[in-house]
Design an enzyme around this catalytic site. Structure first.
Site, PDB file in Angstrom:
ATOM      1  N   SER A  54     -67.965  10.338  19.837  1.00  0.00           N
ATOM      2  CA  SER A  54     -68.348  10.677  21.211  1.00  0.00           C
ATOM      3  C   SER A  54     -67.689  11.018  22.481  1.00  0.00           C
ATOM      4  O   SER A  54     -68.044  12.247  22.929  1.00  0.00           O
ATOM      5  CB  SER A  54     -69.099   9.403  21.677  1.00  0.00           C
ATOM      6  OG  SER A  54     -70.313   9.081  20.883  1.00  0.00           O
ATOM      7  N   ALA A  83     -61.810   8.073  20.155  1.00  0.00           N
ATOM      8  CA  ALA A  83     -62.494   6.916  20.435  1.00  0.00           C
ATOM      9  C   ALA A  83     -61.824   5.967  20.146  1.00  0.00           C
ATOM     10  O   ALA A  83     -62.157   4.789  20.506  1.00  0.00           O
ATOM     11  CB  ALA A  83     -63.725   7.242  19.308  1.00  0.00           C
ATOM     12  N   ASN A 143     -59.063  -0.829  15.913  1.00  0.00           N
ATOM     13  CA  ASN A 143     -60.012  -0.282  17.003  1.00  0.00           C
ATOM     14  C   ASN A 143     -61.323  -1.352  17.278  1.00  0.00           C
ATOM     15  O   ASN A 143     -61.188  -2.176  16.294  1.00  0.00           O
ATOM     16  CB  ASN A 143     -60.383   1.013  16.911  1.00  0.00           C
ATOM     17  CG  ASN A 143     -61.350   1.222  15.767  1.00  0.00           C
ATOM     18  OD1 ASN A 143     -61.176   0.501  14.845  1.00  0.00           O
ATOM     19  ND2 ASN A 143     -62.172   2.185  15.887  1.00  0.00           N
ATOM     20  N   CYS A 151     -64.367  -1.582  16.182  1.00  0.00           N
ATOM     21  CA  CYS A 151     -65.205  -1.736  15.222  1.00  0.00           C
ATOM     22  C   CYS A 151     -64.758  -1.921  14.018  1.00  0.00           C
ATOM     23  O   CYS A 151     -65.114  -2.023  12.771  1.00  0.00           O
ATOM     24  CB  CYS A 151     -66.267  -0.773  15.055  1.00  0.00           C
ATOM     25  SG  CYS A 151     -67.339  -0.488  16.809  1.00  0.00           S
ATOM     26  N   GLU A 160     -62.313   0.138  11.905  1.00  0.00           N
ATOM     27  CA  GLU A 160     -62.385   1.272  10.938  1.00  0.00           C
ATOM     28  C   GLU A 160     -61.050   1.807  11.357  1.00  0.00           C
ATOM     29  O   GLU A 160     -60.566   2.698  10.411  1.00  0.00           O
ATOM     30  CB  GLU A 160     -63.398   2.255  10.861  1.00  0.00           C
ATOM     31  CG  GLU A 160     -63.494   2.971  12.216  1.00  0.00           C
ATOM     32  CD  GLU A 160     -64.325   2.452  13.237  1.00  0.00           C
ATOM     33  OE1 GLU A 160     -64.239   1.207  13.275  1.00  0.00           O
ATOM     34  OE2 GLU A 160     -64.608   3.109  14.267  1.00  0.00           O
ATOM     35  N   THR A 196     -73.823   6.296  17.561  1.00  0.00           N
ATOM     36  CA  THR A 196     -74.533   7.475  18.199  1.00  0.00           C
ATOM     37  C   THR A 196     -74.636   8.741  17.570  1.00  0.00           C
ATOM     38  O   THR A 196     -75.852   9.403  17.711  1.00  0.00           O
ATOM     39  CB  THR A 196     -73.825   7.621  19.805  1.00  0.00           C
ATOM     40  OG1 THR A 196     -73.266   6.331  20.148  1.00  0.00           O
ATOM     41  CG2 THR A 196     -74.715   8.187  20.842  1.00  0.00           C
TER      42      THR A 196
HETATM   43  P1  ADP Z   1     -69.918   7.343  17.897  1.00  0.00           P
HETATM   44  O1  ADP Z   1     -71.040   7.236  17.260  1.00  0.00           O
HETATM   45  O2  ADP Z   1     -70.472   7.165  19.569  1.00  0.00           O
HETATM   46  O3  ADP Z   1     -69.190   8.322  17.993  1.00  0.00           O
HETATM   47  P2  ADP Z   1     -68.935   4.782  16.595  1.00  0.00           P
HETATM   48  O4  ADP Z   1     -70.259   3.964  16.591  1.00  0.00           O
HETATM   49  O5  ADP Z   1     -68.865   5.583  15.292  1.00  0.00           O
HETATM   50  O6  ADP Z   1     -69.134   5.885  17.642  1.00  0.00           O
HETATM   51  O7  ADP Z   1     -67.760   4.107  16.966  1.00  0.00           O
HETATM   52  C1  ADP Z   1     -66.565   4.730  16.734  1.00  0.00           C
HETATM   53  C2  ADP Z   1     -65.612   4.004  17.627  1.00  0.00           C
HETATM   54  O8  ADP Z   1     -65.749   4.373  18.863  1.00  0.00           O
HETATM   55  C3  ADP Z   1     -65.484   2.486  17.760  1.00  0.00           C
HETATM   56  O9  ADP Z   1     -64.943   1.840  16.496  1.00  0.00           O
HETATM   57  C4  ADP Z   1     -64.705   2.419  18.996  1.00  0.00           C
HETATM   58  O10 ADP Z   1     -63.455   2.525  18.784  1.00  0.00           O
HETATM   59  C5  ADP Z   1     -65.281   3.393  19.771  1.00  0.00           C
HETATM   60  N1  ADP Z   1     -66.617   3.154  20.633  1.00  0.00           N
HETATM   61  C6  ADP Z   1     -67.690   2.968  20.129  1.00  0.00           C
HETATM   62  N2  ADP Z   1     -68.685   2.493  21.043  1.00  0.00           N
HETATM   63  C7  ADP Z   1     -67.940   2.260  22.146  1.00  0.00           C
HETATM   64  C8  ADP Z   1     -68.235   1.821  23.491  1.00  0.00           C
HETATM   65  N3  ADP Z   1     -69.315   1.510  23.987  1.00  0.00           N
HETATM   66  N4  ADP Z   1     -67.163   1.796  24.289  1.00  0.00           N
HETATM   67  C9  ADP Z   1     -65.766   2.115  24.003  1.00  0.00           C
HETATM   68  N5  ADP Z   1     -65.615   2.506  22.729  1.00  0.00           N
HETATM   69  C10 ADP Z   1     -66.541   2.516  21.829  1.00  0.00           C
END
Ligand code: ADP
Length: 587
Positions: A85, A100, A282, A284, A286, A438
């Site tokens: 994201s 991220a 981080n 989540c 991973e 997302t």
């Molecule tokens: P995305 O689909 O939005 O790219 P993911 O769900 O794959 O994100 O999550 C990947 C990583 O992005 C998470 O482990 C965390 O480090 C970061 N992340 C996800 N959601 C958030 C959030 N709401 N705020 C800050 N960091 C986030």
């Protein structure tokens, strides 16, 4: 770096209805009134062209910038690959923070702690998530040298981080997410394990206990283990390992919190041990990282590399296409490192030294549906290993190619690859499996390597309208079996699963399984299969039915350790969940 102007005949991307909502709310750039001033095509071109522009720096590149920008655009707008994201939100903007995942150190001093609070705030503002180990903080009630007072301990400081996060809504994008880790041999471990007992406590944190092999051996033998004061290095007490493990299991059964991370296992895969240990992941889980390290992620949509069987051959995976995507994605993610502005000079330094990237997958359940392979089968587990091995091998080949064009990551000579003469590689790691909360909405696919939660569900839209949303592969299978009807879809939407619908063809019921239909051990086997060929870690939840016992959870935890997983997250249906949300809907 200046991006290529948008070509006149650039195709308009096709955006699904849910993606429109997510993109409009958080990804399209907006003016001070909150009105978007870019459209979807401009969004994807902004990302593609600014990431491709980094190619200019490398005279030996096999690509021209404009050709690469177009390839990146097509890759993203066909949803074969999407970057994390922050890259979609910030590439080509003044903020320019594209990663991220971050891990920050928490030093045992007031200055150190509050520096870290400030740094986390800066990262949250840019859309990144932060992980911290609180293991270096002296325990509660120990003496503070300068004042003769008593220390308040890791938990009290964790609350400060939590509170700071609460206050920093991320510039209209998303609220911060954190991971807090405490080693199992820290004297305050029991307080930590119980920290989220009360609903709403530390709601901006996922917590994980850092388990060591010594601790696991003590559990096995029913022995006591030592608690060590990190400040003095002295043993400050003992606990019975079996009892602590039992409480961890009980807490996981009650609420899913805290999770656990196997620190020694994580550090067995540390590609740069000369730079110290990885002590946290981080939010989540991973992405284990060194202190002050960041990593950008990206995910390939496996549902789109399905190749229908022809001339009597079975359906398969289009391996050539997968290889093409992997190579392009690795180039994309390596360029993201150069394009990103990191919020601190220490982070820029660490990232540029190791150049870690995390390429992973989403749409795994969609691929299995199309191949007609049940998620809960040995065939699926074997295929997971085959697919991930292929992606890891090809991503390393791509990283080698980049090293030829651009040179290896600066710490290469001192890394495990340099020592074993395996490279040179451009990146210290290439693979990570993210939750894709997302990204999977934008890509319209199943998330990460998870099974679907429901085959069909009712979405309440504005004005009280109800919309039944059904997985397209499931719908096709029902039509092919002449079993499709509106009333059936309503029924499936109510239940989510077709496990109990004995009137449906057996092969459809076998293949179209959902998270709750799958035995917990198959969830874990799938995680282990992907982990085997993933440099970093795998985001995965092991779902358990409400009636699962603590003994079931204990078995999952133990097997996760034996299978070589780096951590484990369980969720018992219906128990209170206090996981930090990582989906597009997290506010
Ligand atoms: P995305 O689909 O939005 O790219 P993911 O769900 O794959 O994100 O999550 C990947 C990583 O992005 C998470 O482990 C965390 O480090 C970061 N992340 C996800 N959601 C958030 C959030 N709401 N705020 C800050 N960091 C986030």
């Amino acid at each position: 770096m200046a991006a290529t102007p948008m070509p006149k005949r650039l195709p308009e991307p096709i955006i699904n209805e849910n993606a429109k909502i997510v993109l409009q709310r958080r990804y399209l750039r907006k003016d001070t009134e909150g009105t978007p001033f870019e459209n979807y095509r401009e969004l994807f071109w902004r990302v593609a062209s600014s990431i491709a522009a980094e190619e200019k720096k490398y005279a030996d590149s096999v690509y021209t910038v404009s050709k690469l920008a177009r390839e990146f655009y097509d890759l993203m707008t066909s949803y074969r690959f999407l970057p994390n994201s922050p890259t979609l939100m910030n590439a080509g903007t003044d903020l320019g923070q594209l990663a991220a995942c971050f891990v920050l150190p928490v030093e045992d001093s007031i200055e150190g702690i509050f520096d870290s609070v400030k740094h986390a705030a800066m990262i949250h503002k840019s859309g990144g998530g932060t992980g911290f180990s609180f293991s270096r903080l002296r325990p509660k009630d120990s003496v503070v040298g300068s004042t003769g007072g008593v220390a308040s301990g890791p938990l009290s400081f964790l609350r400060i981080f939590n509170c700071a996060t609460e206050q920093i809504k991320q510039g209209g994008t998303r609220r911060g997410a954190n991971m807090g880790i405490l080693r199992v041999d820290h004297p305050d471990i029991m307080e930590f394990i119980k920290a989220k007992e009360r609903d709403g406590e530390l709601n901006n944190f996922n917590l994980s206990v850092g388990l060591t092999e010594a601790f696991m051996r003590a559990v096995e033998k029913g022995e006591d283990y030592e608690l060590v004061d990190p400040k003095t290095g002295l043993v400050s007490g003992t606990l019975n390992a079996g009892e602590v493990f039992g409480i961890l299991v009980q807490k996981a059964w009650e609420s899913g919190d805290p999770g656990m991370v196997f620190l020694d296992r994580v550090n067995r895969d540390n590609p740069t041990p000369a730079q110290g240990d990885m002590e946290s992941t981080n939010p989540c889980g991973e992405q284990p990282l060194l202190p002050y390290e960041a990593c950008n992620l990206g995910s390939i949509n496996l549902g789109l590399v399905y190749a229908a069987g022809q001339n009597g051959h079975d359906s398969e995976i289009d391996w050539d296409e997968l290889k093409r995507i992997v190579h392009l994605a690795v180039r994309f993610l390596d360029n993201v490192i150069d394009a990103s502005n990191y919020p601190l000079p220490q982070i820029t330094e660490t990232v540029e030294r190791n150049r870690k990237i995390g390429l992973g997958v989403m749409g795994w359940a969609d691929l299995l549906f199309q191949l007609g392979i049940p998620y809960n089968s040995q065939k699926a587990v074997d295929l997971a290993e085959r697919v991930m091995k292929f992606i890891r091998d090809e991503s390393r080949a791509a990283s080698k190619q980049l090293a030829k064009e651009r040179g290896p990551f600066p710490a290469y000579a001192d890394s495990v690859f340099g020592k074993a003469d395996l490279g040179p590689y451009r990146n210290a790691t290439t693979t990570t499996i993210a939750p894709t909360g997302t990204l999977s909405i934008i890509g319209g696919c199943s998330s990460g390597v998870e099974p679907l939660f429901a085959l069909s569900f009712v979405r309440n839209v504005m004005d009280g309208d109800r919309l039944v949303e059904t997985n397209p592969h499931f719908e096709t299978a029902l039509k092919n079996a002449n079993a499709h009807s509106a009333s059936l879809m309503e029924e499936v939407a109510k239940k989510g699963s077709i496990a109990s619908m004995e009137f449906l063809p057996e092969d459809v019921r076998r293949v179209f399984v959902t998270a709750m239909d799958i035995e917990p051990m198959w969830h874990l086997k799938m995680q282990a299969a992907f982990q085997k060929y993933t440099d970093n870690a795998v985001s995965k939840t092991v779902n358990l039915p409400n009636e699962a016992t603590q003994e079931h959870i204990r078995e999952i935890y133990w097997k996760a350790y034996e299978y070589g997983c780096k951590g484990v997250t369980v969720y018992r249906d219906g128990c209170k969940s206090s996981q930090v949300l990582c989906t597009g809907d997290s506010e």
